[in-house]
Design a protein around this motif. Structure first.
Motif, PDB file in Angstrom:
ATOM      1  N   ASN A 127       0.809  -1.213   0.000  1.00 39.98           N
ATOM      2  CA  ASN A 127       0.000   0.000   0.000  1.00 39.98           C
ATOM      3  C   ASN A 127       0.847   1.269   0.000  1.00 39.98           C
ATOM      4  O   ASN A 127       0.381   2.325  -0.442  1.00 39.98           O
ATOM      5  CB  ASN A 127      -0.954  -0.004   1.191  1.00 39.98           C
ATOM      6  N   GLU A 128       2.076   1.188   0.484  1.00 36.64           N
ATOM      7  CA  GLU A 128       2.961   2.363   0.451  1.00 36.64           C
ATOM      8  C   GLU A 128       3.283   2.784  -0.978  1.00 36.64           C
ATOM      9  O   GLU A 128       3.702   3.924  -1.203  1.00 36.64           O
ATOM     10  CB  GLU A 128       4.263   2.059   1.196  1.00 36.64           C
ATOM     11  N   LEU A 129       3.091   1.896  -1.947  1.00 37.19           N
ATOM     12  CA  LEU A 129       3.410   2.215  -3.339  1.00 37.19           C
ATOM     13  C   LEU A 129       2.271   2.924  -4.059  1.00 37.19           C
ATOM     14  O   LEU A 129       2.435   3.338  -5.215  1.00 37.19           O
ATOM     15  CB  LEU A 129       3.764   0.930  -4.097  1.00 37.19           C
ATOM     16  N   SER A 130       1.114   3.066  -3.406  1.00 37.78           N
ATOM     17  CA  SER A 130      -0.047   3.764  -4.001  1.00 37.78           C
ATOM     18  C   SER A 130      -0.409   3.187  -5.369  1.00 37.78           C
ATOM     19  O   SER A 130      -0.544   3.914  -6.359  1.00 37.78           O
ATOM     20  CB  SER A 130       0.235   5.270  -4.105  1.00 37.78           C
ATOM     21  N   LEU A 131      -0.561   1.877  -5.420  1.00 35.37           N
ATOM     22  CA  LEU A 131      -0.923   1.193  -6.648  1.00 35.37           C
ATOM     23  C   LEU A 131      -2.420   1.318  -6.914  1.00 35.37           C
ATOM     24  O   LEU A 131      -3.175   1.805  -6.071  1.00 35.37           O
ATOM     25  CB  LEU A 131      -0.557  -0.292  -6.537  1.00 35.37           C
ATOM     26  N   HIS A 132      -2.859   0.827  -8.080  1.00 25.87           N
ATOM     27  CA  HIS A 132      -4.290   0.811  -8.393  1.00 25.87           C
ATOM     28  C   HIS A 132      -4.993  -0.415  -7.823  1.00 25.87           C
ATOM     29  O   HIS A 132      -6.181  -0.630  -8.087  1.00 25.87           O
ATOM     30  CB  HIS A 132      -4.518   0.912  -9.897  1.00 25.87           C
ATOM     31  N   ILE A 133      -4.266  -1.229  -7.101  1.00 21.27           N
ATOM     32  CA  ILE A 133      -4.892  -2.207  -6.215  1.00 21.27           C
ATOM     33  C   ILE A 133      -4.419  -1.881  -4.806  1.00 21.27           C
ATOM     34  O   ILE A 133      -3.280  -1.466  -4.604  1.00 21.27           O
ATOM     35  CB  ILE A 133      -4.534  -3.664  -6.591  1.00 21.27           C
ATOM     36  N   ARG A 134      -5.315  -2.026  -3.857  1.00 18.62           N
ATOM     37  CA  ARG A 134      -4.968  -1.705  -2.470  1.00 18.62           C
ATOM     38  C   ARG A 134      -5.521  -2.795  -1.565  1.00 18.62           C
ATOM     39  O   ARG A 134      -6.685  -3.173  -1.671  1.00 18.62           O
ATOM     40  CB  ARG A 134      -5.550  -0.345  -2.075  1.00 18.62           C
ATOM     41  N   PHE A 135      -4.655  -3.308  -0.695  1.00 16.95           N
ATOM     42  CA  PHE A 135      -5.072  -4.344   0.239  1.00 16.95           C
ATOM     43  C   PHE A 135      -5.687  -3.716   1.485  1.00 16.95           C
ATOM     44  O   PHE A 135      -5.182  -2.723   2.005  1.00 16.95           O
ATOM     45  CB  PHE A 135      -3.878  -5.219   0.635  1.00 16.95           C
ATOM     46  N   GLN A 136      -6.762  -4.307   1.941  1.00 18.17           N
ATOM     47  CA  GLN A 136      -7.445  -3.837   3.148  1.00 18.17           C
ATOM     48  C   GLN A 136      -7.692  -5.022   4.075  1.00 18.17           C
ATOM     49  O   GLN A 136      -8.336  -5.993   3.695  1.00 18.17           O
ATOM     50  CB  GLN A 136      -8.772  -3.183   2.784  1.00 18.17           C
ATOM     51  N   ILE A 137      -7.158  -4.939   5.286  1.00 17.29           N
ATOM     52  CA  ILE A 137      -7.304  -6.023   6.249  1.00 17.29           C
ATOM     53  C   ILE A 137      -8.694  -5.974   6.875  1.00 17.29           C
ATOM     54  O   ILE A 137      -9.160  -4.902   7.274  1.00 17.29           O
ATOM     55  CB  ILE A 137      -6.222  -5.924   7.339  1.00 17.29           C
ATOM     56  N   VAL A 138      -9.329  -7.130   6.955  1.00 14.99           N
ATOM     57  CA  VAL A 138     -10.631  -7.233   7.609  1.00 14.99           C
ATOM     58  C   VAL A 138     -10.544  -8.287   8.707  1.00 14.99           C
ATOM     59  O   VAL A 138      -9.581  -9.058   8.789  1.00 14.99           O
ATOM     60  CB  VAL A 138     -11.749  -7.591   6.599  1.00 14.99           C
ATOM     61  N   ALA A 139     -11.545  -8.320   9.552  1.00 16.70           N
ATOM     62  CA  ALA A 139     -11.568  -9.258  10.674  1.00 16.70           C
ATOM     63  C   ALA A 139     -11.641 -10.698  10.186  1.00 16.70           C
ATOM     64  O   ALA A 139     -12.143 -10.981   9.085  1.00 16.70           O
ATOM     65  CB  ALA A 139     -12.753  -8.961  11.585  1.00 16.70           C
ATOM     66  N   SER A 140     -11.166 -11.614  11.010  1.00 14.34           N
ATOM     67  CA  SER A 140     -11.139 -13.028  10.630  1.00 14.34           C
ATOM     68  C   SER A 140     -12.537 -13.596  10.397  1.00 14.34           C
ATOM     69  O   SER A 140     -12.698 -14.601   9.703  1.00 14.34           O
ATOM     70  CB  SER A 140     -10.427 -13.848  11.702  1.00 14.34           C
TER      71      SER A 140
END
Length: 266
Positions: A127-140
């Motif tokens: 995510n530090e690279l500001s790509l056009h895909i972004r990972f988002q952590i969600v609850a288990s």
């Protein structure tokens, strides 16, 4: 010694110790029960010498999962490669000018303080690279595009995108924790790379990072190994996508890794 991204027994753990997995070989006279499976996998341009049966499919090249349907149907890797590390023919789709959110979570069996911090750090690298895909952590307990689950041992595995979507599962050996946070983050980032379409950066000669082994398969058909513009055709020796990792080591993105990620997901 080196460690592939495949479950194996850790014989000794010291800082920066190289660990390897023993690969089985059939030297007997019996017919190979996986002969037809190997032929189908080779038709997809994968090295099938260490093919292993897994639940619902096969493990090839140490850490790559192919489902039964993918093997039978030619893996559905039919997208035409772009003009000129290496990527598969299939990538995660996104709309130009928008950011596609990819949700990711640790399964309940990996939801510990250590592994939650590892997931956060691996996601941050992307995510530090500001790509056009972004990972988002969600609850288990929440739905997610990618679920990271625990397996025994010190290996890991994932698969390639299909239908414009990332591969939905990453398996991480809990023994990797013994190698430290940096190694665990690097291994997880590597498997995330597979889920969005990256092949091993030394697919053409596994001995570069593993100490032994040859090519994993041709680049012109099957899953594909397409050279990404601006990156070397020879191995980037620090790349996060090298086939084998060092216990105690760390592989943050190299300059060429960043060029590759920004070329695919600018």
């Amino acid at each position: 010694m080196k460690k592939t991204f495949l479950s194996c027994v850790l014989i000794a753990i010291t800082a920066l110790t190289m660990v390897s997995c023993k690969k089985s070989s059939d030297t007997g006279a019996k017919a190979d029960p996986l002969a037809a499976d190997r032929a189908a996998v080779r038709a997809l341009s994968f090295d099938a010498s260490d093919l292993k049966k897994a639940d619902g499919g096969y493990i090839v090249e140490g850490d790559i999962f192919l489902s039964n349907d993918q093997v039978r149907q030619g893996a559905n890797f039919t997208n035409v490669p772009k003009e000129e590390q290496w990527r598969t023919f299939n990538l995660v789709s996104f709309q130009p000018g928008t950011v596609r959110i990819i949700t990711i979570k640790n399964a309940a069996n990996l939801s510990t303080a250590f592994w939650n911090s590892v997931l956060a750090a691996a996601v941050l690298r992307y995510n530090e690279l500001s790509l056009h895909i972004r990972f988002q952590i969600v609850a288990s307990t929440a739905p997610a595009n990618i679920t990271v689950s625990a397996i025994a041992g010190t290996g890991a595995q994932a698969g390639f995108p299909s239908g414009g979507n990332p591969f939905g599962s990453i398996l991480m050996g809990t023994g990797i924790q013994n190698c430290g946070t940096n190694t665990a983050v690097s291994v997880l980032a590597h498997e995330m790379g597979h889920t969005i379409g990256f092949r091993h950066s030394d697919w053409f000669n596994r001995s570069i990072s593993c100490g032994a082994g040859g090519s994993e398969g041709q680049q012109f058909d099957g899953v594909g190994a397409v050279l990404i513009p601006g990156t070397p055709s020879t191995a980037d020796l620090g790349s996060f996508m090298l086939a084998c990792y060092s216990c105690g080591g760390n592989r943050p993105f190299t300059n060429f890794d960043i060029i590759a990620l920004r070329a695919l997901y600018p």
